[in-house]
Design an enzyme around this catalytic site. Sequence first.
Site, PDB file in Angstrom:
ATOM      1  N   LYS A   1      64.403 -47.011  19.705  1.00 24.34           N
ATOM      2  CA  LYS A   1      63.142 -47.923  20.007  1.00 24.34           C
ATOM      3  C   LYS A   1      62.270 -48.454  18.523  1.00 24.34           C
ATOM      4  CE  LYS A   1      62.967 -45.791  24.559  1.00 24.34           C
ATOM      5  NZ  LYS A   1      62.033 -45.003  25.699  1.00 24.34           N
TER       6      LYS A   1
ATOM      7  N   TYR B   1      62.457 -52.891  32.046  1.00 21.54           N
ATOM      8  CA  TYR B   1      61.806 -51.802  32.577  1.00 21.54           C
ATOM      9  C   TYR B   1      61.323 -52.014  33.921  1.00 21.54           C
ATOM     10  CZ  TYR B   1      62.523 -48.846  28.385  1.00 21.54           C
ATOM     11  OH  TYR B   1      63.067 -48.388  27.412  1.00 21.54           O
TER      12      TYR B   1
ATOM     13  N   PHE C   1      52.457 -45.807  33.215  1.00 20.65           N
ATOM     14  CA  PHE C   1      52.669 -45.950  31.955  1.00 20.65           C
ATOM     15  C   PHE C   1      53.286 -47.549  31.746  1.00 20.65           C
ATOM     16  CE2 PHE C   1      56.142 -43.519  33.702  1.00 20.65           C
ATOM     17  CZ  PHE C   1      57.270 -44.278  33.352  1.00 20.65           C
TER      18      PHE C   1
ATOM     19  N   ARG D   1      73.027 -38.582  27.463  1.00 23.19           N
ATOM     20  CA  ARG D   1      71.488 -38.146  28.182  1.00 23.19           C
ATOM     21  C   ARG D   1      71.257 -36.464  27.381  1.00 23.19           C
ATOM     22  NH1 ARG D   1      67.976 -41.399  30.448  1.00 23.19           N
ATOM     23  NH2 ARG D   1      66.643 -39.631  30.981  1.00 23.19           N
TER      24      ARG D   1
ATOM     25  N   THR E   1      62.815 -36.633  28.231  1.00 22.01           N
ATOM     26  CA  THR E   1      61.892 -37.791  28.033  1.00 22.01           C
ATOM     27  C   THR E   1      60.882 -37.264  27.003  1.00 22.01           C
ATOM     28  OG1 THR E   1      62.455 -38.566  30.124  1.00 22.01           O
ATOM     29  CG2 THR E   1      60.922 -39.835  29.221  1.00 22.01           C
TER      30      THR E   1
ATOM     31  N   ARG F   1      65.622 -36.680  20.524  1.00 21.05           N
ATOM     32  CA  ARG F   1      64.262 -36.540  20.803  1.00 21.05           C
ATOM     33  C   ARG F   1      63.512 -35.510  20.259  1.00 21.05           C
ATOM     34  NH1 ARG F   1      64.749 -39.458  26.820  1.00 21.05           N
ATOM     35  NH2 ARG F   1      64.397 -41.420  26.243  1.00 21.05           N
TER      36      ARG F   1
ATOM     37  N   ASN G   1      59.542 -42.302  22.198  1.00 18.61           N
ATOM     38  CA  ASN G   1      60.376 -41.302  22.021  1.00 18.61           C
ATOM     39  C   ASN G   1      61.622 -41.816  21.523  1.00 18.61           C
ATOM     40  OD1 ASN G   1      61.292 -42.639  24.170  1.00 18.61           O
ATOM     41  ND2 ASN G   1      61.167 -41.111  25.738  1.00 18.61           N
TER      42      ASN G   1
ATOM     43  N   HIS H   1      66.662 -44.850  23.989  1.00 18.77           N
ATOM     44  CA  HIS H   1      66.904 -44.919  25.528  1.00 18.77           C
ATOM     45  C   HIS H   1      68.301 -44.762  25.547  1.00 18.77           C
ATOM     46  CE1 HIS H   1      66.952 -47.062  29.185  1.00 18.77           C
ATOM     47  NE2 HIS H   1      68.258 -47.350  28.777  1.00 18.77           N
TER      48      HIS H   1
ATOM     49  N   GLU I   1      72.508 -52.824  32.064  1.00 19.90           N
ATOM     50  CA  GLU I   1      71.482 -52.933  30.643  1.00 19.90           C
ATOM     51  C   GLU I   1      72.522 -53.395  29.427  1.00 19.90           C
ATOM     52  OE1 GLU I   1      68.757 -49.244  32.092  1.00 19.90           O
ATOM     53  OE2 GLU I   1      70.310 -48.846  30.309  1.00 19.90           O
TER      54      GLU I   1
HETATM   55  N1  UDP Z   1      57.644 -43.210  29.593  1.00 21.90           N
HETATM   56  C1  UDP Z   1      56.289 -43.085  29.473  1.00 21.90           C
HETATM   57  N2  UDP Z   1      55.379 -41.933  29.996  1.00 21.90           N
HETATM   58  C2  UDP Z   1      55.860 -41.094  31.063  1.00 21.90           C
HETATM   59  C3  UDP Z   1      57.247 -41.464  31.157  1.00 21.90           C
HETATM   60  C4  UDP Z   1      58.058 -42.212  30.515  1.00 21.90           C
HETATM   61  O1  UDP Z   1      55.629 -43.621  28.410  1.00 21.90           O
HETATM   62  O2  UDP Z   1      55.201 -40.422  31.444  1.00 21.90           O
HETATM   63  C5  UDP Z   1      58.367 -43.885  28.930  1.00 21.90           C
HETATM   64  C6  UDP Z   1      59.294 -43.383  27.962  1.00 21.90           C
HETATM   65  O3  UDP Z   1      59.334 -44.391  26.784  1.00 21.90           O
HETATM   66  C7  UDP Z   1      60.500 -43.173  28.745  1.00 21.90           C
HETATM   67  C8  UDP Z   1      60.399 -44.840  29.209  1.00 21.90           C
HETATM   68  O4  UDP Z   1      59.118 -44.649  29.778  1.00 21.90           O
HETATM   69  O5  UDP Z   1      61.877 -43.334  27.652  1.00 21.90           O
HETATM   70  C9  UDP Z   1      61.422 -44.571  30.501  1.00 21.90           C
HETATM   71  O6  UDP Z   1      61.170 -43.546  31.504  1.00 21.90           O
HETATM   72  P1  UDP Z   1      62.197 -42.673  32.127  1.00 21.90           P
HETATM   73  O7  UDP Z   1      61.466 -41.657  33.112  1.00 21.90           O
HETATM   74  O8  UDP Z   1      63.392 -43.475  32.636  1.00 21.90           O
HETATM   75  O9  UDP Z   1      62.800 -41.782  30.848  1.00 21.90           O
HETATM   76  P2  UDP Z   1      64.257 -41.846  30.163  1.00 21.90           P
HETATM   77  O10 UDP Z   1      65.245 -42.306  31.219  1.00 21.90           O
HETATM   78  O11 UDP Z   1      63.868 -42.768  28.909  1.00 21.90           O
HETATM   79  O12 UDP Z   1      64.413 -40.501  29.766  1.00 21.90           O
HETATM   80 MG    MG Z   2      65.259 -43.753  32.244  1.00 19.00          MG
END
Ligand code: UDP
Ligand code: MG
Length: 139
Positions: free
Chosen positions: A11, A51, A59, A87, A93, A104, A114, A117, A128
């Site tokens: 990112k 997204y 958010f 993952r 996250t 992370r 973070n 992705h 994707e």
């Molecule tokens: N995100 C955020 N605030 C939150 C949760 C997610 O800004 O409370 C952002 C963060 O960059 C995250 C992305 O939105 O990676 C996508 O969220 P997701 O729940 O899919 O998390 P990921 O799959 O990336 O772990």
């Molecule tokens: Mg996600």
Amino acid sequence: MSGNRTFTMIKPDGVAAGNIGAILHKINEAGFRIVAMKLTKLSEEKAGAFYEVHKARSFYGELVSFMSSGPIVAAILEKENAVADFRELIGATNPAEAKPGTIRALYAKSIGENAVHGSDSDENAAIEAAFHFAGTELF
Ligand code: UDP
Ligand code: MG
């Protein structure tokens, strides 16, 4: 796409902090093979589309603005059990909850910025990957 591929982005925070090399090193070290990769930048429109699934979340606006704020590295990765193993490699996250040694935990600044992705299912990995690499040769 079969169950051995996932999609990732380093990112804008990870790229801006000079962590492309360190993050790719972790990815290779964990046994992933890069089958496609590019340095690119998402427009607000493209970030919003990527997204889309989070459109209703509080958010979303911040996420779209952050993800279009600077260059990213997009890549397709190959390994057995790629989605789940990746993952695991990136961690939770929220970096405050990410296991020590995960990407992370090492490089993310906050729950929003973070560092990386990682796709959450084989189906989304395929969607994707196509979003960024449709028509591109995979190696
Ligand atoms: N995100 C955020 N605030 C939150 C949760 C997610 O800004 O409370 C952002 C963060 O960059 C995250 C992305 O939105 O990676 C996508 O969220 P997701 O729940 O899919 O998390 P990921 O799959 O990336 O772990
Ligand atoms: Mg996600």
